[in-house]
Enzyme design. Structure first.
Site, PDB file in Angstrom:
ATOM      1  N   ASN A 109      -5.162   7.559  -6.248  1.00 19.74           N
ATOM      2  CA  ASN A 109      -5.900   8.666  -5.808  1.00 19.74           C
ATOM      3  C   ASN A 109      -5.180   9.916  -6.286  1.00 19.74           C
ATOM      4  OD1 ASN A 109      -3.948   8.312  -3.809  1.00 19.74           O
ATOM      5  ND2 ASN A 109      -4.737   9.521  -2.159  1.00 19.74           N
TER       6      ASN A 109
ATOM      7  N   HIS B 156       0.781  -1.449   0.033  1.00 21.69           N
ATOM      8  CA  HIS B 156       0.000   0.046  -0.010  1.00 21.69           C
ATOM      9  C   HIS B 156       0.925   1.175  -0.057  1.00 21.69           C
ATOM     10  CE1 HIS B 156      -3.829   2.091   1.414  1.00 21.69           C
ATOM     11  NE2 HIS B 156      -2.640   3.076   1.230  1.00 21.69           N
TER      12      HIS B 156
ATOM     13  N   LYS C 173      -9.551  -0.229  -5.801  1.00 17.52           N
ATOM     14  CA  LYS C 173      -9.344   0.680  -4.401  1.00 17.52           C
ATOM     15  C   LYS C 173     -10.722   1.293  -4.114  1.00 17.52           C
ATOM     16  CE  LYS C 173      -7.869   2.318  -0.725  1.00 17.52           C
ATOM     17  NZ  LYS C 173      -6.816   2.660  -0.070  1.00 17.52           N
TER      18      LYS C 173
ATOM     19  N   HIS D  16     -10.370   1.308   1.954  1.00 21.66           N
ATOM     20  CA  HIS D  16      -9.855   2.350   2.973  1.00 21.66           C
ATOM     21  C   HIS D  16     -11.483   2.361   3.832  1.00 21.66           C
ATOM     22  CE1 HIS D  16      -8.380   6.299   4.558  1.00 21.66           C
ATOM     23  NE2 HIS D  16      -9.571   6.183   5.173  1.00 21.66           N
TER      24      HIS D  16
ATOM     25  N   LEU E 243      -4.162   9.561   7.861  1.00 28.18           N
ATOM     26  CA  LEU E 243      -5.700   8.880   8.014  1.00 28.18           C
ATOM     27  C   LEU E 243      -5.783   7.261   7.477  1.00 28.18           C
ATOM     28  CD1 LEU E 243      -7.726  11.663   6.451  1.00 28.18           C
ATOM     29  CD2 LEU E 243      -7.817  10.700   8.885  1.00 28.18           C
TER      30      LEU E 243
ATOM     31  N   HIS F 162       1.700   5.373  -1.928  1.00 23.99           N
ATOM     32  CA  HIS F 162       1.165   6.723  -2.683  1.00 23.99           C
ATOM     33  C   HIS F 162       2.251   7.148  -3.497  1.00 23.99           C
ATOM     34  CE1 HIS F 162      -2.855   6.861  -1.070  1.00 23.99           C
ATOM     35  NE2 HIS F 162      -2.307   6.371  -0.094  1.00 23.99           N
ATOM     36  N   PHE F 163       2.698   7.032  -4.711  1.00 28.47           N
ATOM     37  CA  PHE F 163       3.485   7.805  -5.322  1.00 28.47           C
ATOM     38  C   PHE F 163       3.335   9.292  -6.023  1.00 28.47           C
ATOM     39  CE2 PHE F 163       5.775   3.342  -6.941  1.00 28.47           C
ATOM     40  CZ  PHE F 163       6.670   3.548  -6.172  1.00 28.47           C
ATOM     41  N   ARG F 164       2.103   9.652  -5.829  1.00 34.49           N
ATOM     42  CA  ARG F 164       1.804  10.670  -6.558  1.00 34.49           C
ATOM     43  C   ARG F 164       2.013  10.762  -8.151  1.00 34.49           C
ATOM     44  NH1 ARG F 164      -0.947  11.041  -2.249  1.00 34.49           N
ATOM     45  NH2 ARG F 164      -0.093  11.844  -0.417  1.00 34.49           N
TER      46      ARG F 164
ATOM     47  N   HIS G  81      -4.275  -0.328   6.013  1.00 38.18           N
ATOM     48  CA  HIS G  81      -3.881   0.421   7.125  1.00 38.18           C
ATOM     49  C   HIS G  81      -4.830   0.403   8.397  1.00 38.18           C
ATOM     50  CE1 HIS G  81      -6.523   3.307   5.107  1.00 38.18           C
ATOM     51  NE2 HIS G  81      -5.595   3.631   4.234  1.00 38.18           N
TER      52      HIS G  81
ATOM     53  N   ALA H 243      -3.139  15.142   5.396  1.00 38.22           N
ATOM     54  CA  ALA H 243      -3.077  13.840   5.928  1.00 38.22           C
ATOM     55  C   ALA H 243      -1.962  13.069   5.219  1.00 38.22           C
ATOM     56  CB  ALA H 243      -4.435  13.124   6.093  1.00 38.22           C
TER      57      ALA H 243
ATOM     58  N   HIS I 279       3.514  14.336   1.115  1.00 35.06           N
ATOM     59  CA  HIS I 279       3.036  15.818   1.129  1.00 35.06           C
ATOM     60  C   HIS I 279       4.547  16.606   1.613  1.00 35.06           C
ATOM     61  CE1 HIS I 279      -1.063  14.880   1.076  1.00 35.06           C
ATOM     62  NE2 HIS I 279      -1.015  14.048   1.870  1.00 35.06           N
TER      63      HIS I 279
ATOM     64  N   ASP J 191       1.765   2.797   3.293  1.00 30.87           N
ATOM     65  CA  ASP J 191       0.847   3.903   3.111  1.00 30.87           C
ATOM     66  C   ASP J 191       1.777   5.189   3.122  1.00 30.87           C
ATOM     67  OD1 ASP J 191      -1.487   5.247   2.610  1.00 30.87           O
ATOM     68  OD2 ASP J 191      -2.257   5.616   4.492  1.00 30.87           O
TER      69      ASP J 191
END
Ligand code: DOR
Ligand code: ZN
Length: 345
Positions: free
Chosen positions: A42, A14, A100, A137, A220, A16-18, A175, A264, A252, A248
Site C-alpha cells: 500500500n 505482515h 493483498k 484486510h 486498523l 509495512h516498510f513504506r 491482523h 492508523a 507513521h 502489521d
C-alpha cells in the site's frame, strides 16, 4: 522457570516498510530480528504489477544492512483492474509471494482497493488455480457499519462466501481482532489461516480511549473489547498452525499520529519479538512461541523454516519513548515502557 529461549529465526508475515527515506530507516529494525517479511503493497502509488514489485524489492534490499541476511517477500495490491496474467507471471517468477486485498478505503492508502469483492472472483479463480496466497484486510467499509463491527460483518458478508467459492485458495485473514475471526479460522479448512499483531494481544479498546485519546494505540482494525483480546491470546498461544506472527508494523511519524486526524498504524518492528514473547510468557506458553513465530507461517506459505536461530532472554529492556527516522520522531510500540524480555540476537 525458562529464562532463555533459542528458536529458529522468526519471520514477519505482515509488515509495512513504506518507501524512500523512511523505508531506508525502518528496514534495519525488521532485518535485525526476522529472516523474511511479507511486505505490504500500500504505497502511493500502490504496488500493483510485477515490475513495480521487483523494483520495490530492489530498493528494500539496498536498505538491508551489510552482513545481514533478510528476504522481503512481495505482495501484489489487488484492484478492480488487476491483470491476472501479470499476477500469475509475477508469482511464477518468484517476485510475488502473495496478493493483498484491501476493500477500497478500509485503511491507509487503500483508495485503489477493491470496490466490489465479488467482481474480483475471476482473479481469485486464477489465484486458486495457480496456488497464489490471498492476504485479506477483512473489514467492510460501509458507513452505516460501526467501526467495531466491521471485521465480523466482513466475515458474514464476504469471507464466508469467498472461502466457499474457492475451496482450494489459500487465504490469510490478516491482523485478526475478534473472537469471531478466531472462530471462523478454526472452523475453516487448512487453507485458511490468520496473522495476529502484538498490539491486539496486549491491548483492548480502552487503551485507545481511556484517560484521553491515545493515538499510539490506534491502528486498523481497531482494538476491540477485552473478550476479543483474550480469544486472540488463546489462539496465538494455543499451538494451532493456523495462527502465526504478523506485526502489521506500520510506521507513521509522531506528528502524523498526534494530530487532529491521526494516522492508523503502530510501529511494532523495533521490539516485536520482545512484545510477543511477553504475551507467551504471561500465558505460560513459552513452549508454543517457536511455532507461532517461526514454524506455522513457513508451513502455510510452503517455504522452508529459517535455518539460523535467535535467542531471547529474561532481562529488563527499556523501550525508548521515541526513535528517529529521517531525522523525525517516531514512537515505537511499547515506547516508554519496560519489557521483561531481551532480544539477544
Ligand atoms: O493501522 C493500520 N495501518 N492498518 C492498516 O491496515 C494499514 C496500516 C498502514 O499502512 O498504516
Ligand atoms: Zn497492515
Amino acid at each position: 522457570m525458562t529464562d532463555s529461549l533459542t528458536i529458529h529465526r522468526p519471520d514477519d508475515w505482515h509488515l509495512h516498510f513504506r518507501d524512500g527515506a523512511i523505508m531506508r530507516d525502518v528496514v534495519p529494525f525488521t532485518a535485525r530480528q526476522f529472516g523474511r517479511a511479507i511486505v505490504m503493497p500500500n504505497l502511493t502509488p500502490p504496488v500493483t504489477t510485477t515490475a513495480l514489485a521487483a523494483a520495490y524489492r530492489d530498493r528494500i534490499m539496498v536498505a538491508v544492512p551489510e552482513g545481514v541476511s533478510f528476504t522481503p517477500l512481495m505482495t501484489c495490491y489487488l484492484t478492480d483492474t488487476t491483470d491476472a496474467d501479470d499476477l500469475a507471471r509475477g508469482a511464477a517468477t518468484g517476485v510475488f509471494t502473495a496478493a493483498k486485498m484491501y476493500p477500497a478505503n478500509a485503511t491507509t492508502n487503500s483508495a485503489a482497493g477493491v470496490s466490489n469483492i465479488e467482481n474480483l472472483y475471476p482473479v481469485l479463480a486464477r489465484m486458486e488455480a495457480d496456488d497464489i496466497v490471498l492476504c485479506i484486510h477483512g473489514e467492510v467499509t460501509d458507513h452505516d457499519i460501526d467501526v467495531f463491527d466491521r471485521e465480523k460483518e466482513f466475515i458474514d458478508r464476504h469471507l464466508r462466501g469467498l472461502v466457499a467459492n474457492f475451496p482450494k485458495l489459500r487465504v490469510v485473514f490478516e491482523h485478526i481482532t475478534t473472537s469471531d475471526a478466531v472462530d471462523f479460522v478454526l472452523a475453516s479448512g487448512p487453507q485458511v489461516a490468520a496473522t495476529i499483531t502484538p498490539q491486539h494481544l496486549h491491548i483492548n479498546r480502552n487503551a485507545m480511549l481511556v484517560g484521553g485519546i491515545q493515538p499510539h494505540n490506534y491502528c486498523l482494525p481497531v482494538a476491540k473489547r477485552e473478550t476479543h483480546r483474550l480469544a486472540l491470546r488463546k489462539a496465538a498461544t494455543g499451538g494451532s498452525g493456523k495462527f502465526f506472527l504478523g506485526t502489521d508494523s506500520a510506521p507513521h511519524l509522531k506528528r502524523d499520529k498526534e494530530s487532529a486526524c491521526g494516522c492508523a498504524g503502530i510501529f511494532g518492528a523495533p521490539y516485536a519479538l520482545e512484545s510477543y514473547i511477553t504475551v507467551f510468557d504471561e500465558e505460560c506458553a513459552l513452549d508454543q512461541f517457536e511455532g507461532f513465530a517461526s514454524l506455522h507461517g513457513p508451513a502455510f506459505y510452503r517455504l522452508p523454516v529459517n535455518e539460523d536461530t535467535v535467542t531471547l532472554e529474561r532481562a529488563e529492556v527499556a523501550v525508548p519513548a521515541c526513535l528517529h527516522v529521517t531525522g523525525e520522531e517516531i514512537v515505537p510500540w511499547h515506547g516508554g515502557q519496560v519489557l521483561g524480555w531481551r532480544f539477544v540476537g
